[in-house]
Design a protein around this motif. Sequence first.
Motif, PDB file in Angstrom:
ATOM      1  N   GLU A 231     -11.798  -5.120   3.745  1.00 37.46           N
ATOM      2  CA  GLU A 231     -11.742  -6.473   3.206  1.00 37.46           C
ATOM      3  C   GLU A 231     -10.410  -6.595   2.460  1.00 37.46           C
ATOM      4  OE1 GLU A 231     -14.283  -8.662  -0.053  1.00 37.46           O
ATOM      5  OE2 GLU A 231     -15.534  -7.448   1.307  1.00 37.46           O
ATOM      6  N   LEU A 232      -9.639  -7.606   2.802  1.00 40.68           N
ATOM      7  CA  LEU A 232      -8.308  -7.720   2.212  1.00 40.68           C
ATOM      8  C   LEU A 232      -8.248  -8.879   1.231  1.00 40.68           C
ATOM      9  CD1 LEU A 232      -6.186  -7.128   5.432  1.00 40.68           C
ATOM     10  CD2 LEU A 232      -6.734  -5.477   3.642  1.00 40.68           C
ATOM     11  N   PRO A 233      -8.043  -8.584  -0.021  1.00 41.51           N
ATOM     12  CA  PRO A 233      -7.958  -9.665  -1.010  1.00 41.51           C
ATOM     13  C   PRO A 233      -6.635 -10.423  -0.851  1.00 41.51           C
ATOM     14  CG  PRO A 233      -7.436  -7.578  -2.038  1.00 41.51           C
ATOM     15  CD  PRO A 233      -7.785  -7.267  -0.607  1.00 41.51           C
ATOM     16  N   PRO A 234      -6.608 -11.691  -1.220  1.00 38.59           N
ATOM     17  CA  PRO A 234      -5.321 -12.394  -1.237  1.00 38.59           C
ATOM     18  C   PRO A 234      -4.410 -11.711  -2.267  1.00 38.59           C
ATOM     19  CG  PRO A 234      -7.044 -13.711  -2.286  1.00 38.59           C
ATOM     20  CD  PRO A 234      -7.715 -12.504  -1.719  1.00 38.59           C
ATOM     21  N   ASN A 235      -3.136 -11.703  -2.010  1.00 37.37           N
ATOM     22  CA  ASN A 235      -2.151 -11.043  -2.879  1.00 37.37           C
ATOM     23  C   ASN A 235      -2.337  -9.531  -2.955  1.00 37.37           C
ATOM     24  OD1 ASN A 235      -1.258 -13.659  -3.563  1.00 37.37           O
ATOM     25  ND2 ASN A 235      -2.858 -13.787  -5.126  1.00 37.37           N
ATOM     26  N   THR A 250      -7.939   8.531  21.315  1.00 42.45           N
ATOM     27  CA  THR A 250      -6.898   8.216  20.344  1.00 42.45           C
ATOM     28  C   THR A 250      -7.212   6.910  19.616  1.00 42.45           C
ATOM     29  OG1 THR A 250      -5.339   9.186  21.906  1.00 42.45           O
ATOM     30  CG2 THR A 250      -4.402   8.030  20.030  1.00 42.45           C
ATOM     31  N   VAL A 251      -7.120   6.985  18.298  1.00 41.03           N
ATOM     32  CA  VAL A 251      -7.344   5.797  17.468  1.00 41.03           C
ATOM     33  C   VAL A 251      -6.035   5.457  16.764  1.00 41.03           C
ATOM     34  CG1 VAL A 251      -8.511   4.928  15.403  1.00 41.03           C
ATOM     35  CG2 VAL A 251      -9.786   6.262  17.097  1.00 41.03           C
ATOM     36  N   SER A 252      -5.711   4.174  16.722  1.00 49.81           N
ATOM     37  CA  SER A 252      -4.585   3.742  15.901  1.00 49.81           C
ATOM     38  C   SER A 252      -5.064   2.737  14.880  1.00 49.81           C
ATOM     39  CB  SER A 252      -3.495   3.088  16.759  1.00 49.81           C
ATOM     40  OG  SER A 252      -2.739   4.088  17.400  1.00 49.81           O
ATOM     41  N   ILE A 253      -4.492   2.829  13.709  1.00 50.10           N
ATOM     42  CA  ILE A 253      -4.748   1.831  12.680  1.00 50.10           C
ATOM     43  C   ILE A 253      -3.405   1.189  12.382  1.00 50.10           C
ATOM     44  CG2 ILE A 253      -5.494   1.511  10.292  1.00 50.10           C
ATOM     45  CD1 ILE A 253      -7.264   4.142  11.165  1.00 50.10           C
ATOM     46  N   LEU A 254      -3.354  -0.121  12.596  1.00 48.51           N
ATOM     47  CA  LEU A 254      -2.096  -0.857  12.462  1.00 48.51           C
ATOM     48  C   LEU A 254      -2.199  -1.759  11.254  1.00 48.51           C
ATOM     49  CD1 LEU A 254      -2.440  -1.522  16.143  1.00 48.51           C
ATOM     50  CD2 LEU A 254      -0.293  -0.605  15.311  1.00 48.51           C
ATOM     51  N   MET A 255      -1.133  -1.816  10.497  1.00 44.93           N
ATOM     52  CA  MET A 255      -1.209  -2.633   9.293  1.00 44.93           C
ATOM     53  C   MET A 255       0.109  -3.329   9.014  1.00 44.93           C
ATOM     54  SD  MET A 255      -1.610   0.751   7.045  1.00 44.93           S
ATOM     55  CE  MET A 255      -2.286   1.590   8.476  1.00 44.93           C
ATOM     56  N   GLN A 256      -0.028  -4.484   8.411  1.00 48.00           N
ATOM     57  CA  GLN A 256       1.152  -5.245   8.028  1.00 48.00           C
ATOM     58  C   GLN A 256       1.168  -5.359   6.510  1.00 48.00           C
ATOM     59  OE1 GLN A 256       1.269  -9.246   9.508  1.00 48.00           O
ATOM     60  NE2 GLN A 256       3.403  -9.528   8.906  1.00 48.00           N
ATOM     61  N   PRO A 257       2.156  -4.784   5.858  1.00 47.81           N
ATOM     62  CA  PRO A 257       2.207  -4.914   4.400  1.00 47.81           C
ATOM     63  C   PRO A 257       2.565  -6.341   4.007  1.00 47.81           C
ATOM     64  CG  PRO A 257       4.162  -3.786   5.216  1.00 47.81           C
ATOM     65  CD  PRO A 257       3.277  -4.012   6.407  1.00 47.81           C
ATOM     66  N   SER A 258       2.095  -6.762   2.867  1.00 48.23           N
ATOM     67  CA  SER A 258       2.450  -8.099   2.393  1.00 48.23           C
ATOM     68  C   SER A 258       3.876  -8.069   1.859  1.00 48.23           C
ATOM     69  CB  SER A 258       1.468  -8.542   1.321  1.00 48.23           C
ATOM     70  OG  SER A 258       1.452  -7.598   0.283  1.00 48.23           O
ATOM     71  N   ALA A 259       4.425  -9.256   1.678  1.00 54.96           N
ATOM     72  CA  ALA A 259       5.795  -9.342   1.169  1.00 54.96           C
ATOM     73  C   ALA A 259       5.844  -8.643  -0.183  1.00 54.96           C
ATOM     74  CB  ALA A 259       6.193 -10.801   1.015  1.00 54.96           C
ATOM     75  N   GLY A 260       6.868  -7.869  -0.398  1.00 51.22           N
ATOM     76  CA  GLY A 260       6.985  -7.186  -1.685  1.00 51.22           C
ATOM     77  C   GLY A 260       6.194  -5.896  -1.768  1.00 51.22           C
ATOM     78  N   THR A 261       5.566  -5.497  -0.666  1.00 55.09           N
ATOM     79  CA  THR A 261       4.872  -4.211  -0.658  1.00 55.09           C
ATOM     80  C   THR A 261       5.605  -3.256   0.261  1.00 55.09           C
ATOM     81  OG1 THR A 261       2.716  -5.204  -1.076  1.00 55.09           O
ATOM     82  CG2 THR A 261       2.719  -3.032  -0.075  1.00 55.09           C
ATOM     83  N   GLN A 277      -0.265   5.122   1.489  1.00 56.05           N
ATOM     84  CA  GLN A 277       0.089   4.734   0.134  1.00 56.05           C
ATOM     85  C   GLN A 277       1.108   3.600   0.120  1.00 56.05           C
ATOM     86  OE1 GLN A 277       0.595   8.726  -0.773  1.00 56.05           O
ATOM     87  NE2 GLN A 277      -1.345   8.869  -1.853  1.00 56.05           N
ATOM     88  N   THR A 278       0.931   2.707  -0.815  1.00 57.29           N
ATOM     89  CA  THR A 278       1.817   1.550  -0.891  1.00 57.29           C
ATOM     90  C   THR A 278       2.394   1.449  -2.296  1.00 57.29           C
ATOM     91  OG1 THR A 278       0.069   0.045  -1.613  1.00 57.29           O
ATOM     92  CG2 THR A 278       0.408   0.264   0.764  1.00 57.29           C
ATOM     93  N   GLN A 279       3.406   0.633  -2.370  1.00 63.06           N
ATOM     94  CA  GLN A 279       4.022   0.396  -3.671  1.00 63.06           C
ATOM     95  C   GLN A 279       4.571  -1.025  -3.673  1.00 63.06           C
ATOM     96  OE1 GLN A 279       6.896   3.359  -5.442  1.00 63.06           O
ATOM     97  NE2 GLN A 279       8.315   1.745  -4.889  1.00 63.06           N
ATOM     98  N   ARG A 280       4.376  -1.700  -4.770  1.00 62.93           N
ATOM     99  CA  ARG A 280       4.993  -3.016  -4.939  1.00 62.93           C
ATOM    100  C   ARG A 280       6.481  -2.823  -5.094  1.00 62.93           C
ATOM    101  NH1 ARG A 280       2.014  -7.532  -3.822  1.00 62.93           N
ATOM    102  NH2 ARG A 280      -0.137  -6.993  -4.199  1.00 62.93           N
ATOM    103  N   SER A 281       7.282  -3.404  -4.239  1.00 56.82           N
ATOM    104  CA  SER A 281       8.720  -3.151  -4.406  1.00 56.82           C
ATOM    105  C   SER A 281       9.309  -3.987  -5.518  1.00 56.82           C
ATOM    106  CB  SER A 281       9.481  -3.343  -3.099  1.00 56.82           C
ATOM    107  OG  SER A 281       8.882  -4.297  -2.302  1.00 56.82           O
ATOM    108  N   ARG A 282       8.694  -5.121  -5.822  1.00 61.02           N
ATOM    109  CA  ARG A 282       9.241  -5.924  -6.920  1.00 61.02           C
ATOM    110  C   ARG A 282       8.458  -5.674  -8.195  1.00 61.02           C
ATOM    111  NH1 ARG A 282      13.156  -9.376  -6.147  1.00 61.02           N
ATOM    112  NH2 ARG A 282      13.817  -9.658  -4.011  1.00 61.02           N
TER     113      ARG A 282
END
Length: 500
Positions: A231-235, A250-261, A277-282
């Motif tokens: 479940e993906l929260p807004p922001n 074979t399984v793939s998990i594809l993801m699109q980071p939000s802007a600034g991540t 692992q992700t990080q807020r770039s701003r």
Amino acid sequence: MTALNAEAASLRSWRFDENRNRLEFTTDSKIQPRAQLVTNPTRLVIDLPGVTFGRPVVSQLIGDVVRSVRVGQFDPQTTRIVIELAPGYTMDPQQLVVRGSSATQWSVQLPPPQALPADSVSPATPEEPPTGVAVTPAAPPGSSPRSPLIFPPRPTASPIPSLPNPGNPNSTPASGPLATIQSVELERSTGQLVIQSDGPIMFTTGWDNSTGLYRVTIPSAQLASNVAGPELPPNGPFLRVRLRQDDDRTVSILMQPSAGTQILGANQLSTRLLAVQTQRSRRPPLNWPGTSGSNNSGTIGLPPTQPNQPPLTMPRPPRGRLVVVLDPGHGGRDPGAVGIGGLREVDVVMPISFEIARILEQNGIQVVMTRRTDVDLDLAPRVAIAQRARATVFVSIHANAISMSRPEVNGLETFYASAQSEPLARLIQDSMLQATGMRSRGVKRARFYVIRQTTMPSVLVETGFVTGQEDAPRLADPQFRSLLAQAIARGILEYLQQSF
Ligand code: ZN
């Protein structure tokens, strides 16, 4: 959890902490590990007698100096962990500390790797791409011998013949048990995407060229019938996450980071658990000791932050096929140099590189990046990417470092290797100086691998010192990095305008 086999222990989890240069692992019953240092290339071999690993070798790339960690079954009774250093580096085995916080929980503290003199590096085998020996820049006097700009060459051979090659997990045999991916969840507090399976899994990661998504591919696995995406929260850190059964195994998990991540990479938390692992770039600027947010950090001509500064005017590039290859010097598990306040080179060069790419693309230039955030990248492939793309120019982006006791060393420098590259280097350096008012350490000739081996005009830009008291607060400031990125893009565009 109970051990199925009462005789043998099994390796429950392991993790290499690259910030602390420390391997940590746990087993499900008591063990006594043994460690030894083996040379050429230097690697630390840790044997876990009585421990079953029970699956193919897992290999994790780490960085430029500590290259990789491999785990595999050495013989039926022994699991072997191999930590490999880049050629040209060694460690003092006397300083190695193997410590058990219990008989099932161990840590191996590596001594700081030390660069060997260049002539002691063994030459590359003929079938390898030309690498040469460690290339040392024209370093300023007093700079650390472990300058991050000593680029180690690629390892020349599979160093431990007794372990199968780490290789490509996709090449695992098309039989054997399948792990089932049971859940893919977003952990909101940390921004991690956690992938859980019912059995041991391996993985590879990368940016999917066709979709532009970050991909985690897990061989010998299937999706549970009832597994749904998170479940993906807004922001939140991700805009979307897709689960895909690529083929039977074979399984793939594809993801699109939000802007600034930023996606930092995937880590194996245990044999059955992966986390992206992700990080807020701003993020807000780091807390600088004594220099927080303003102009008390010495002789800064401009305040570090210049809110609402109008963007630089970009020259119009000529028409035609122009390809710029941008090479963020560090990324993924290789943070590069670390400076004041823990400022990491990767956190400087990644955002700058992405912004240069965006500006060039807006101006109709085709941009190829040698990597996105997660990929560990040797030097030879960077050159290969530029050659294959038939790049018009190649620009490698770095931040500089010197000893933490030399905060007075600050400034921009741009390196080139051949005469044809000098005009590009000068235009970029001048543009950065004009835009930022930073100190100049000059345009210099140096024989760094990536600018020496590429055949098009190519430069290596040092965007200031993460260890410098003037530069570090600026490099930590997203707006200042944006200014640097614009200035570098402008220099490249000026060069293209003048030359084509
Ligand atoms: Zn670097």
